[in-house]
Design a protein around this motif. Structure first.
Motif, mmCIF file in Angstrom:
data_model
loop_
_atom_site.group_PDB
_atom_site.id
_atom_site.type_symbol
_atom_site.label_atom_id
_atom_site.label_comp_id
_atom_site.label_asym_id
_atom_site.label_seq_id
_atom_site.Cartn_x
_atom_site.Cartn_y
_atom_site.Cartn_z
ATOM 1 N N ASP A 176 21.382 9.654 47.261
ATOM 2 C CA ASP A 176 21.570 8.253 46.897
ATOM 3 C C ASP A 176 23.021 7.801 47.073
ATOM 4 O O ASP A 176 23.387 6.690 46.696
ATOM 5 N N GLY A 177 23.863 8.689 47.614
ATOM 6 C CA GLY A 177 25.228 8.311 47.912
ATOM 7 C C GLY A 177 26.151 8.237 46.721
ATOM 8 O O GLY A 177 27.220 7.637 46.793
ATOM 9 N N ASP A 178 25.798 8.852 45.611
ATOM 10 C CA ASP A 178 26.636 8.830 44.404
ATOM 11 C C ASP A 178 27.857 9.713 44.632
ATOM 12 O O ASP A 178 27.777 10.934 44.628
ATOM 13 N N ALA A 179 28.991 9.072 44.813
ATOM 14 C CA ALA A 179 30.210 9.824 45.133
ATOM 15 C C ALA A 179 30.708 10.632 43.951
ATOM 16 O O ALA A 179 31.461 11.588 44.119
ATOM 17 N N GLY A 180 30.297 10.257 42.735
ATOM 18 C CA GLY A 180 30.790 10.954 41.555
ATOM 19 C C GLY A 180 30.175 12.314 41.338
ATOM 20 O O GLY A 180 30.699 13.115 40.575
ATOM 21 N N GLY A 181 29.070 12.583 41.996
ATOM 22 C CA GLY A 181 28.404 13.856 41.813
ATOM 23 C C GLY A 181 27.534 13.864 40.567
ATOM 24 O O GLY A 181 27.720 13.088 39.636
ATOM 25 N N LEU A 182 26.575 14.767 40.557
ATOM 26 C CA LEU A 182 25.646 14.917 39.437
ATOM 27 C C LEU A 182 26.140 16.034 38.536
ATOM 28 O O LEU A 182 26.315 17.171 38.982
ATOM 29 N N PRO A 183 26.354 15.779 37.234
ATOM 30 C CA PRO A 183 26.825 16.848 36.347
ATOM 31 C C PRO A 183 25.783 17.956 36.185
ATOM 32 O O PRO A 183 24.588 17.683 36.035
ATOM 33 N N ALA A 228 11.264 17.692 25.281
ATOM 34 C CA ALA A 228 12.476 17.660 24.463
ATOM 35 C C ALA A 228 12.763 19.069 23.947
ATOM 36 O O ALA A 228 11.847 19.850 23.707
ATOM 37 N N THR A 229 14.040 19.390 23.770
ATOM 38 C CA THR A 229 14.380 20.740 23.311
ATOM 39 C C THR A 229 15.664 20.734 22.494
ATOM 40 O O THR A 229 16.498 19.828 22.627
ATOM 41 N N ILE A 230 15.781 21.747 21.641
ATOM 42 C CA ILE A 230 17.065 22.133 21.057
ATOM 43 C C ILE A 230 17.182 23.639 21.242
ATOM 44 O O ILE A 230 16.240 24.383 20.956
ATOM 45 N N ALA A 231 18.335 24.079 21.707
ATOM 46 C CA ALA A 231 18.637 25.506 21.800
ATOM 47 C C ALA A 231 19.908 25.750 20.987
ATOM 48 O O ALA A 231 20.958 25.181 21.289
ATOM 49 N N ILE A 232 19.794 26.557 19.950
ATOM 50 C CA ILE A 232 20.923 26.865 19.074
ATOM 51 C C ILE A 232 21.244 28.350 19.204
ATOM 52 O O ILE A 232 20.359 29.197 19.038
ATOM 53 N N GLY A 233 22.477 28.649 19.524
ATOM 54 C CA GLY A 233 22.848 30.040 19.672
ATOM 55 C C GLY A 233 24.281 30.182 20.141
ATOM 56 O O GLY A 233 25.032 29.211 20.235
ATOM 57 N N GLU A 234 24.653 31.398 20.490
ATOM 58 C CA GLU A 234 26.025 31.699 20.940
ATOM 59 C C GLU A 234 26.071 31.651 22.466
ATOM 60 O O GLU A 234 26.255 32.675 23.134
ATOM 61 N N TYR A 235 25.912 30.460 23.017
ATOM 62 C CA TYR A 235 25.785 30.322 24.464
ATOM 63 C C TYR A 235 27.135 30.285 25.175
ATOM 64 O O TYR A 235 28.114 29.746 24.662
ATOM 65 N N GLU A 236 27.143 30.833 26.387
ATOM 66 C CA GLU A 236 28.246 30.611 27.314
ATOM 67 C C GLU A 236 27.922 29.348 28.093
ATOM 68 O O GLU A 236 26.819 29.185 28.618
ATOM 69 N N ILE A 237 28.883 28.433 28.191
ATOM 70 C CA ILE A 237 28.665 27.151 28.848
ATOM 71 C C ILE A 237 29.368 27.124 30.201
ATOM 72 O O ILE A 237 30.532 27.520 30.321
ATOM 73 N N ARG A 238 28.649 26.653 31.221
ATOM 74 C CA ARG A 238 29.227 26.502 32.556
ATOM 75 C C ARG A 238 28.962 25.070 33.028
ATOM 76 O O ARG A 238 27.849 24.555 32.882
ATOM 77 N N ARG A 239 29.956 24.460 33.613
ATOM 78 C CA ARG A 239 29.821 23.102 34.126
ATOM 79 C C ARG A 239 30.212 23.060 35.598
ATOM 80 O O ARG A 239 31.157 23.717 36.019
ATOM 81 N N SER A 240 29.462 22.260 36.355
ATOM 82 C CA SER A 240 29.786 22.031 37.762
ATOM 83 C C SER A 240 29.186 20.677 38.143
ATOM 84 O O SER A 240 28.757 19.920 37.273
ATOM 85 N N THR A 241 29.142 20.379 39.436
ATOM 86 C CA THR A 241 28.536 19.133 39.898
ATOM 87 C C THR A 241 27.761 19.383 41.179
ATOM 88 O O THR A 241 28.019 20.348 41.903
ATOM 89 N N VAL A 242 26.802 18.496 41.429
ATOM 90 C CA VAL A 242 26.126 18.442 42.720
ATOM 91 C C VAL A 242 26.846 17.370 43.518
ATOM 92 O O VAL A 242 26.745 16.179 43.199
#
Length: 499
Positions: free
Chosen positions: A262-269, A243-257
């Motif tokens: 397993d055939g998940d068409a929605g992709g993995l966040p 378990a973790t908490i990271a607190i700071g001035e982070y730059e956030i990036r989002r994408s998907t796999v």
């Protein structure tokens, strides 16, 4: 707040590990109980204070199994005259595994303000890292109960037996909370042994402008009165040390796999948080997370969690990488091998978690061998070439490091200070390669997937693994002789014969 004297003697560290079925062994102790207005004394039976881990015998507690943690935290950065502060409310849902008159939680430092069980104030006392809770009514075996602990203070940074730092690590712009093997007890109370996994909800409020990143999925973000609350949910079981908490001035990036086995068409966040100073340097390697995840699913089977990613802080903030669940932590921009290593841990370590700290090679040997497999598939040295380089003393640049591989067998680290030494990593990987040699490639890669699937979200020790491999080999490679692998490579002292 009541201050309670330390009246319980420390449990000896030189005690053997016990099977999971005995973790609820009761101890009879004389307790001084505490309430907000005073307390009394009485002889009570309580769940064991510690589960007799071979290296950290006081970690964890017997008599109950935690199923869920709901943590509500408020963080105040340090000021000119005061240290940083954390205020928390932990609601711990658990099931009693025996009749209990009292039970223990692990909590190091911090000031306890109140404890209640099922909404009724409970007596409590402190003794080192043990918070002993005595509810008004006893708990029956099989009963599900909720314990609420309100606490506050300045969390501690602890130093491991090997000299590394963990717990509440201050960074240039905030905090990084890391828990392997004992640090999580510095910021929330719980059953802090890897054998007791649970789901989590975590809401942390920080000054506006800072971000709070944790495990699982971000379910909410709201700002009011100059403070922002981030709400995270971890639906799959998680050992507290990841378990973790990271607190700071982070730059956030989002994408998907996009491509999933397993055939998940929605992709993995994919959710990545990067210290701004590392943003540019890390962009290329972190952009390969989807590629690594697709490769890993092909080799290790379906990914066991509902999101992935990474947390990258400054190198001076933390001196090591850690496989925190869903998004591992890195000290600066990782290279591709380290990225593969920590993401492989999501299968081997986070999903299939060791029963005790003696079994660390099941984490690190697998993750190191994953590096070798990636290199093999990426056109670099083969796993056999890495094995040969280790055996011939040519793997590391210095002779001392090459020789250290043979200091002790991977399944028998001599002390808590050495559970992260080279034999656990590199010689652990060599054990896996010897299994591969013995049963053949087709069976071996099937074994990697089947082991991760069969033990998904559970715990295992070395005996579980060797028994599983023996049974698997009887079906897939009946001619294989695995005895030399166990006797010479896994448990044997010194440098085995290569044949």
């Amino acid at each position: 707040m009541v201050s309670c004297p330390h009246r319980i003697a420390d449990v000896s560290r030189s005690v053997p590990v016990v099977p999971a079925a005995l973790l609820s062994l009761a101890l009879t102790l004389t307790l001084t109980s505490c309430t907000g207005g005073g307390g009394g004394t009485g002889e009570r039976s309580l769940g064991a204070a510690g589960v007799r881990d071979p290296y950290f015998p006081k970690l964890g507690n017997g008599g109950y199994d935690v199923t869920h943690y709901a943590l509500t935290l408020g963080y105040e950065p340090p000021s000119e005259n005061e240290d940083d502060r954390l205020r928390g409310t932990a609601v711990i849902t658990a099931r009693a595994t025996r009749d209990l008159d009292a039970f223990n939680l692990d909590l190091k430092g911090m000031d306890v303000e109140s404890v209640d069980v099922e909404g009724t104030a409970a007596r409590w006392k402190r003794a080192g890292q043990e918070l002993t809770v005595t509810p008004g009514d006893g708990l029956d075996q099989g009963e599900t109960f909720r314990t609420t602990v309100r606490y506050a203070g300045t969390p501690e940074t602890v130093t491991d037996p090997d000299g590394s730092r963990e717990g509440w690590l201050r960074t240039a712009d905030g905090v990084l909370a890391l828990g392997e093997p004992t640090g999580s007890m510095t910021w929330f109370p719980g059953n802090h042994h890897p054998s007791d996994k649970a789901t989590y909800d975590l809401a942390v409020t920080v000054p506006e402008g800072l971000r709070a990143v944790s495990n699982g999925e971000l379910k909410g973000e709201s700002t009011e009165g100059g403070r922002t609350t981030y709400s995270w949910h971890t639906a799959e079981p998680m050992a507290s040390y990841v378990a973790t908490i990271a607190i700071g001035e982070y730059e956030i990036r989002r994408s998907t796999v996009a491509e999933r086995v397993d055939g998940d068409a929605g992709g993995l966040p994919v959710y990545v948080a990067v210290d701004p100073a590392q943003a540019e340097d890390s962009r290329e390697v972190l952009g390969r997370i989807p590629e690594v995840m697709e490769w890993a699913e092909t080799n290790f089977g379906p990914y066991p969690f509902s999101s992935t990613g990474a947390i990258v802080d400054e190198p001076e903030d933390v001196g090591y990488a850690l496989e925190t669940q869903n998004r591992p932590v890195f000290p600066g921009t990782p290279d591709i091998s380290l990225l593969v290593h920590e993401l492989a841990h999501q299968w081997y370590g986070d999903s299939v978690t060791p029963k005790s700290w003696r079994d660390m090679w099941l984490n690190e040997g697998f993750a190191t061998y994953a590096e070798w497999l990636w290199e093999e598939d990426d056109g670099g040295d083969t796993a056999q070439e890495n094995f040969d380089a280790l055996y011939e003393g040519e793997y590391f640049e210095d002779a001392a490091s090459n020789e250290a591989v043979w200091d002790f067998p991977p399944a028998k680290p001599p002390s808590a200070a050495r559970i992260s030494d080279s034999p656990v990593y590199e010689r652990g990987a060599m054990v896996l390669h010897k299994i591969r040699e013995a049963i053949g490639d087709d069976a071996f890669f099937g074994l990697l997937q089947d082991w991760a699937t069969t033990r998904r979200h559970g715990n295992a020790d070395t005996a579980d693994f060797t028994a599983y491999v023996e049974e698997y080999a009887r079906k897939r490679a009946p001619e294989a002789d695995l005895t030399p692998v166990w006797e010479d490579w896994l448990y044997g002292e010194g440098k085995p014969s290569k044949a």
